[in-house]
Scaffold this motif. Sequence first.
Motif, mmCIF file in Angstrom:
data_model
loop_
_atom_site.group_PDB
_atom_site.id
_atom_site.type_symbol
_atom_site.label_atom_id
_atom_site.label_comp_id
_atom_site.label_asym_id
_atom_site.label_seq_id
_atom_site.Cartn_x
_atom_site.Cartn_y
_atom_site.Cartn_z
ATOM 1 N N ARG A 287 0.837 -1.196 0.000
ATOM 2 C CA ARG A 287 0.000 0.000 0.000
ATOM 3 C C ARG A 287 0.872 1.247 0.000
ATOM 4 N NH1 ARG A 287 -2.631 -0.383 6.130
ATOM 5 N NH2 ARG A 287 -0.727 0.150 7.292
ATOM 6 N N GLN A 288 0.281 2.308 -0.507
ATOM 7 C CA GLN A 288 1.000 3.573 -0.568
ATOM 8 C C GLN A 288 0.052 4.699 -0.193
ATOM 9 O OE1 GLN A 288 3.012 4.321 -4.291
ATOM 10 N NE2 GLN A 288 4.382 5.798 -3.331
ATOM 11 N N ALA A 289 0.351 5.342 0.909
ATOM 12 C CA ALA A 289 -0.428 6.483 1.361
ATOM 13 C C ALA A 289 0.143 7.750 0.730
ATOM 14 C CB ALA A 289 -0.379 6.579 2.880
ATOM 15 N N PRO A 290 -0.660 8.801 0.649
ATOM 16 C CA PRO A 290 -0.175 10.050 0.043
ATOM 17 C C PRO A 290 1.090 10.553 0.720
ATOM 18 C CG PRO A 290 -2.540 10.142 0.346
ATOM 19 C CD PRO A 290 -2.084 8.891 1.032
ATOM 20 N N GLY A 291 2.097 10.848 -0.077
ATOM 21 C CA GLY A 291 3.337 11.378 0.443
ATOM 22 C C GLY A 291 4.255 10.366 1.095
ATOM 23 N N LYS A 292 3.875 9.103 1.035
ATOM 24 C CA LYS A 292 4.691 8.061 1.670
ATOM 25 C C LYS A 292 5.149 7.042 0.639
ATOM 26 C CE LYS A 292 2.677 8.403 6.290
ATOM 27 N NZ LYS A 292 2.100 7.643 7.433
ATOM 28 N N ASP B 239 -5.020 3.355 7.720
ATOM 29 C CA ASP B 239 -5.002 2.331 6.673
ATOM 30 C C ASP B 239 -5.340 2.923 5.307
ATOM 31 O OD1 ASP B 239 -6.535 0.091 9.017
ATOM 32 O OD2 ASP B 239 -4.423 0.116 8.398
ATOM 33 N N THR B 240 -5.733 4.191 5.280
ATOM 34 C CA THR B 240 -6.072 4.842 4.016
ATOM 35 C C THR B 240 -4.863 4.857 3.091
ATOM 36 O OG1 THR B 240 -7.786 6.226 4.994
ATOM 37 C CG2 THR B 240 -6.771 7.011 2.946
ATOM 38 N N ALA B 241 -5.041 4.316 1.895
ATOM 39 C CA ALA B 241 -3.931 4.209 0.939
ATOM 40 C C ALA B 241 -4.459 3.592 -0.354
ATOM 41 C CB ALA B 241 -2.815 3.349 1.499
#
Length: 124
Positions: free
Chosen positions: A37-42, A89-91
């Motif tokens: 998973r990829q969250a914004p900015g990460k 967990d948002t991603a």
Amino acid sequence: VQLQASGGGLVQAGGSLRLSCAAPERIFSTYAMGWFRQAPGKEREFVSAVTMSGGSTSYADSVKGRFTISGDNAKRTVYLQLNSLKPEDTAVYYCAAAWTYEGPLSAIRSYHFWGQGTLVTVSS
């Protein structure tokens, strides 16, 4: 070759979602499938993986006890059950497949094929 991921959506904290990902028939042999998973900015991070024949599973510490991965070798499909979801967990969740062993299943470099990503949004 691209995997087909689905099942993302918007859910409240504490809710559940089920993601699925199918490998096309051209991938005739799959050693393992996994989710990142990829969250914004990460950076993209490992979530979970399963070996398709032995059913051995692995999880990131952040999701242990909440997420469950399972694989259907005959269908070349992997599922990720997400329970007790948290806003963190948002991603965008990406599925991946390795047709042979290339290294630790927690490493991006170990996978040969990737899906387009499905967005999971958890509201507080």
